[in-house]
Design a protein around this motif. Structure first.
Motif, short mmCIF file in Angstrom:
data_model
loop_
_atom_site.label_atom_id
_atom_site.label_comp_id
_atom_site.label_asym_id
_atom_site.label_seq_id
_atom_site.Cartn_x
_atom_site.Cartn_y
_atom_site.Cartn_z
N GLU A 1 0.83 -1.21 0.00
CA GLU A 1 0.00 0.00 0.00
C GLU A 1 0.87 1.27 0.00
OE1 GLU A 1 -2.97 2.14 3.14
OE2 GLU A 1 -3.22 -0.03 2.86
N GLU A 2 1.94 1.25 0.76
CA GLU A 2 2.82 2.41 0.84
C GLU A 2 3.46 2.70 -0.52
OE1 GLU A 2 6.82 2.68 3.17
OE2 GLU A 2 5.19 3.21 4.54
N PHE A 3 3.91 1.67 -1.20
CA PHE A 3 4.53 1.88 -2.51
C PHE A 3 3.47 2.23 -3.57
CE2 PHE A 3 8.28 0.30 -0.54
CZ PHE A 3 9.32 0.79 -1.29
N GLN A 4 2.25 1.79 -3.37
CA GLN A 4 1.17 2.21 -4.25
C GLN A 4 0.94 3.71 -4.10
OE1 GLN A 4 -0.22 0.07 -6.39
NE2 GLN A 4 -1.38 1.73 -7.31
N HIS A 5 1.02 4.19 -2.86
CA HIS A 5 0.84 5.62 -2.59
C HIS A 5 1.98 6.45 -3.19
CE1 HIS A 5 -0.67 9.14 -0.47
NE2 HIS A 5 0.57 9.38 -0.06
N ILE A 6 3.18 5.89 -3.24
CA ILE A 6 4.31 6.60 -3.84
C ILE A 6 4.02 6.86 -5.32
CG2 ILE A 6 6.75 6.39 -4.49
CD1 ILE A 6 7.14 4.86 -1.84
N GLY A 7 3.39 5.91 -5.97
CA GLY A 7 2.94 6.13 -7.34
C GLY A 7 3.88 5.67 -8.43
N LEU A 8 4.95 4.99 -8.10
CA LEU A 8 5.86 4.52 -9.13
C LEU A 8 5.59 3.08 -9.56
CD1 LEU A 8 9.24 6.01 -7.84
CD2 LEU A 8 7.85 6.79 -9.74
N GLY A 9 4.69 2.41 -8.90
CA GLY A 9 4.37 1.04 -9.24
C GLY A 9 5.08 0.06 -8.32
N GLN A 10 4.63 -1.18 -8.37
CA GLN A 10 5.19 -2.19 -7.48
C GLN A 10 6.59 -2.64 -7.89
OE1 GLN A 10 3.79 -3.08 -4.48
NE2 GLN A 10 2.45 -1.38 -5.03
N TRP A 11 6.99 -2.39 -9.13
CA TRP A 11 8.35 -2.71 -9.54
C TRP A 11 9.35 -1.96 -8.66
CZ3 TRP A 11 11.83 0.97 -10.92
CH2 TRP A 11 11.33 2.24 -11.24
N PHE A 12 8.98 -0.76 -8.23
CA PHE A 12 9.88 0.04 -7.39
C PHE A 12 10.05 -0.59 -6.01
CE2 PHE A 12 10.88 3.92 -4.85
CZ PHE A 12 12.11 4.17 -5.44
N ARG A 13 9.01 -1.25 -5.51
CA ARG A 13 9.11 -1.97 -4.24
C ARG A 13 10.09 -3.13 -4.38
NH1 ARG A 13 6.22 -6.49 -2.61
NH2 ARG A 13 4.78 -6.20 -4.34
N TYR A 14 9.98 -3.86 -5.50
CA TYR A 14 10.91 -4.97 -5.73
C TYR A 14 12.35 -4.48 -5.89
CZ TYR A 14 6.94 -8.09 -6.41
OH TYR A 14 5.81 -8.83 -6.23
N LEU A 15 12.53 -3.39 -6.60
CA LEU A 15 13.86 -2.83 -6.78
C LEU A 15 14.45 -2.38 -5.44
CD1 LEU A 15 16.18 -1.81 -8.62
CD2 LEU A 15 14.95 0.37 -8.73
N THR A 16 13.66 -1.66 -4.67
CA THR A 16 14.12 -1.17 -3.37
C THR A 16 14.45 -2.32 -2.44
OG1 THR A 16 12.75 0.80 -3.64
CG2 THR A 16 13.56 0.35 -1.44
N GLY A 17 13.58 -3.31 -2.37
CA GLY A 17 13.83 -4.47 -1.52
C GLY A 17 15.08 -5.22 -1.93
N SER A 18 15.28 -5.39 -3.23
CA SER A 18 16.48 -6.08 -3.72
C SER A 18 17.75 -5.30 -3.40
CB SER A 18 16.38 -6.28 -5.24
OG SER A 18 15.29 -7.09 -5.55
N LEU A 19 17.70 -3.99 -3.58
CA LEU A 19 18.86 -3.17 -3.27
C LEU A 19 19.16 -3.18 -1.77
CD1 LEU A 19 18.35 -0.11 -5.65
CD2 LEU A 19 20.07 -1.92 -5.83
N GLU A 20 18.13 -3.19 -0.95
CA GLU A 20 18.35 -3.26 0.50
C GLU A 20 18.99 -4.58 0.90
OE1 GLU A 20 14.87 -0.23 2.13
OE2 GLU A 20 14.49 -2.40 2.16
N LEU A 21 18.53 -5.67 0.32
CA LEU A 21 19.15 -6.97 0.61
C LEU A 21 20.60 -7.02 0.12
CD1 LEU A 21 16.31 -9.55 -0.11
CD2 LEU A 21 17.38 -9.03 2.08
N PHE A 22 20.84 -6.49 -1.07
CA PHE A 22 22.20 -6.45 -1.61
C PHE A 22 23.11 -5.60 -0.74
CE2 PHE A 22 25.26 -4.81 -4.90
CZ PHE A 22 25.93 -6.01 -5.08
N GLY A 23 22.62 -4.44 -0.31
CA GLY A 23 23.40 -3.58 0.58
C GLY A 23 23.69 -4.25 1.91
N ALA A 24 22.71 -5.00 2.44
CA ALA A 24 22.91 -5.71 3.70
C ALA A 24 24.01 -6.76 3.56
CB ALA A 24 21.60 -6.37 4.14
N LEU A 25 24.06 -7.43 2.42
CA LEU A 25 25.13 -8.40 2.18
C LEU A 25 26.48 -7.71 2.03
CD1 LEU A 25 23.40 -10.87 -0.30
CD2 LEU A 25 24.01 -11.28 2.09
N LEU A 26 26.51 -6.62 1.26
CA LEU A 26 27.77 -5.90 1.04
C LEU A 26 28.36 -5.37 2.33
CD1 LEU A 26 27.14 -3.77 -2.19
CD2 LEU A 26 28.59 -5.79 -1.95
N ILE A 27 27.51 -4.88 3.20
CA ILE A 27 28.00 -4.25 4.43
C ILE A 27 28.64 -5.27 5.38
CG2 ILE A 27 26.05 -4.28 6.03
CD1 ILE A 27 26.50 -1.18 6.16
#
Length: 130
Positions: free
Chosen positions: A44-70
């Motif tokens: 719902e939050e990403f729907q409110h942002i208005g960029l579509g659910q692909w942006f939720r997947y991108l953000t989640g993937s980048l957060e997981l990748f950053g967590a691994l890198l750190i």
């Protein structure tokens, strides 16, 4: 005596940085996993942002990748920088789009920036010499 005194702050600094990196990895792995899993509140939050659910997947993937890198000692600076950039976007989004408190994003931004700054010598290893 002076050798023990000189090495003590360095050891505590190293332990503290590992604790911060571990906590950041846990926080971002949990947040990224929740985004990829599709927690209804985040959908719902990403729907409110208005960029579509692909942006939720991108953000989640980048957060997981950053967590691994750190967590990888030789790549921690890059993980910190990636996560700090994500948190800049989250802060701006909270301030101007979805509302709510930007404080959690600012805290994570600050901690991620501290990791990137503390490990900044890693950036020089990847610089291209003229």
């Amino acid at each position: 005596m002076s050798v023990a005194v000189a090495s003590a702050p360095s050891r505590w600094k190293s332990v503290t940085l590992w604790v911060v990196r571990g906590l950041l990895a846990l926080a971002f792995a949990a947040a990224g996993g929740a985004k990829l899993y599709g927690v209804p509140m985040l959908v719902e939050e990403f729907q409110h942002i208005g960029l579509g659910q692909w942006f939720r997947y991108l953000t989640g993937s980048l957060e997981l990748f950053g967590a691994l890198l750190i967590l990888v000692p030789s790549l921690a600076a890059f993980g910190g920088l990636l996560l700090a950039c994500i948190m800049v976007g989250a802060t701006i989004t909270h301030l101007f789009v979805i509302g709510g408190s930007p404080v959690p994003a600012l805290v994570l931004l600050t901690l991620s920036a501290i990791v990137a700054y503390t490990k900044r010598s890693q950036f020089a290893l990847f610089a291209i010499a003229p």
